[in-house]
Design an enzyme around this catalytic site. Structure first.
Site, mmCIF file in Angstrom:
data_model
loop_
_atom_site.group_PDB
_atom_site.id
_atom_site.type_symbol
_atom_site.label_atom_id
_atom_site.label_comp_id
_atom_site.label_asym_id
_atom_site.label_seq_id
_atom_site.Cartn_x
_atom_site.Cartn_y
_atom_site.Cartn_z
ATOM 1 C CE1 TYR A 1 -2.990 -3.008 0.391
ATOM 2 C CE2 TYR A 1 -4.132 -1.790 2.094
ATOM 3 C CZ TYR A 1 -4.058 -2.864 1.243
ATOM 4 O OH TYR A 1 -5.062 -3.795 1.233
ATOM 5 C CG ASP B 1 -13.497 -7.034 4.188
ATOM 6 O OD1 ASP B 1 -13.160 -6.309 5.149
ATOM 7 O OD2 ASP B 1 -14.060 -6.600 3.165
ATOM 8 C CG ASP C 1 -7.642 -4.361 3.282
ATOM 9 O OD1 ASP C 1 -8.742 -4.328 3.866
ATOM 10 O OD2 ASP C 1 -7.356 -3.591 2.358
ATOM 11 C CE LYS D 1 1.514 -17.550 -1.986
ATOM 12 N NZ LYS D 1 0.706 -18.783 -1.923
ATOM 13 C CG ASP E 1 -1.941 -20.044 -0.095
ATOM 14 O OD1 ASP E 1 -1.245 -19.723 0.885
ATOM 15 O OD2 ASP E 1 -1.487 -20.733 -1.031
#
Ligand code: NAD
Length: 366
Positions: free
Chosen positions: A144, A253, A249, A193, A225
């Site tokens: 970001y 959710d 992020d 990751k 994942d």
């Protein structure tokens, strides 16, 4: 206690739900004999309309003079993101605000009481009962805040976003996760990751180093994942989830869906050096329901409770808000986002304002 709070309603449902959170804070002030001063200012598209900027100097100035910041959400309908008002709105406002005040650790508690298990979409919820995990998301590093670039060569468009982390950024947020785990069930799951990304390999290395100071905490590493899959298969297995910015992020959710709605998920963004805090719901500006008095105000109200706990050390007051929210939900009061699919006869559909009225009533009864 006298405290000054900057109120930045922002866009979409932001103004509607922030107004409700301010009402609840006023009720708390009255009940416990505090004096809160609220100072409003614009951010996001609302600021662009007035000042031609998403994060104007007046708002920056205000934020530097208060004890805490209560924020709604920023951004417009995704289909309108080409308009000047919405172009790069989140990057120019919210991300700048986080960077400006070094709000580097984002705390998102995913809590679902046993009595509200019907809100969880997982079949096994009835068997496992209440859900209680916290996402600690790094907030001012990662992709970001790297270089974002577009180019065109030989008629082919390309784009680049750069992800980077330094060890200090990882160290400070990892410490927050381990400290929190000490006061909870003693387990940190660090998400990365590392099979592909160099930033993730550094992340894992530094988290392992921080863990050496916390021998009593169980640390596990998980690829993002696999983490997404496990959050759906068995979220009860997690206690504190520690994540880089982008993965946090997305996963939070996913977590919001486990507790019924984004409209229930609060968040606190803390500067781990100074303790200064920004409090905002985890969801966005929900343009699809803005202005309809339909939005669930609970995420914003619980964010206000986090403000009281983290910034003002008002533990009893924060718990009182949380209890009042628990009571309205247990008593079957529902906003529209919690209504569809549940179908229980004892439930009552409420507007944004009515839901807040009910919370304030329960708060008064405590
Ligand atoms: P969103 O989070 O705004 O909405 C996703 C879905 O959740 C929508 O159906 C919405 O109606 C629902 N929802 C969210 N909050 C709710 C609430 N309190 N009560 C009831 N329902 C609620 O995500 P989006 O639609 O992808 O994005 C809309 C805008 O929000 C975009 O401009 C995006 O950039 C911005 N955004 C801002 C923030 C922020 O300010 N922190 C975070 C995420 C997205």
């Amino acid at each position: 206690m006298n405290k000054r709070i900057a109120v930045l309603p922002g866009d979409g449902i932001g103004p509607e739900v922030v107004e409700q959170a301010v009402r609840v804070l006023q009720a708390v002030a009255q009940k416990y004999g505090h004096h809160f001063e609220f100072y409003h200012s614009e951010i996001g598209g609302a600021a662009f309309e007035k000042y031609g900027k998403h994060f104007p100097d007046t708002t920056k100035e205000l934020c530097s003079q208060v004890n805490a910041i209560l924020l709604g959400s920023v951004g417009g309908p995704v289909a309108e993101s080409h308009l000047l008002k919405w172009q790069n709105c989140e990057r120019n406002s919210l991300l700048q605000l986080r960077k400006q005040f070094s709000f580097n650790a984002n705390i998102r508690p995913l809590f679902l009481d046993e009595k509200l298990i019907e809100l969880c979409p997982l079949k096994r919820a009835a068997q496992y009962g209440s859900l209680d995990l916290v996402v600690i998301r790094e907030l001012i590093g990662d992709i970001y805040f790297g270089k974002h670039e577009r180019s065109i060569s030989d008629g082919i468009r390309s784009a680049i976003d750069v992800a980077s982390y330094d060890e200090k950024q990882i160290y400070s947020v990892a410490k927050v996760a381990f400290e929190l785990a000490k006061a909870r069930r003693g387990k940190v799951t660090s998400v990365d990751k590392a099979n592909v990304l160099e930033t993730s390999r550094l992340w894992r290395e530094v988290v392992n180093e921080v863990a050496l100071s916390y021998p009593e905490i169980k640390l596990e590493h998980i690829l993002v994942d696999n983490c997404a899959m496990k959050m759906v298969q068995n979220p009860w297995d997690f206690d504190v989830l520690l994540t880089p910015n982008l993965f946090g992020d997305i996963l939070s959710d996913l977590g919001a869906s486990l507790i019924g709605s984004l409209g229930l998920l609060p968040s606190a963004s803390i500067n781990t050096g100074s303790g200064f805090g920004l409090y905002e719901p985890a969801g966005g500006s929900a343009p699809d329901i803005a202005g309809k008095n339909q939005a669930n105000p609970i995420a914003q109200i619980l964010s206000a409770a986090m403000l009281l706990r983290h910034s003002f050390k008002m533990f009893e007051e924060a718990s009182a808000i949380e209890k009042a929210v628990g009571s309205v939900l247990k008593n079957g009061f529902r906003t529209r986002d919690l209504w569809f699919g549940s179908g229980a006869r004892s439930e009552e559909l409420l507007s944004t304002v009515e839901m807040t009225d009910a919370i304030i009533r329960f708060l008064g009864d405590l």
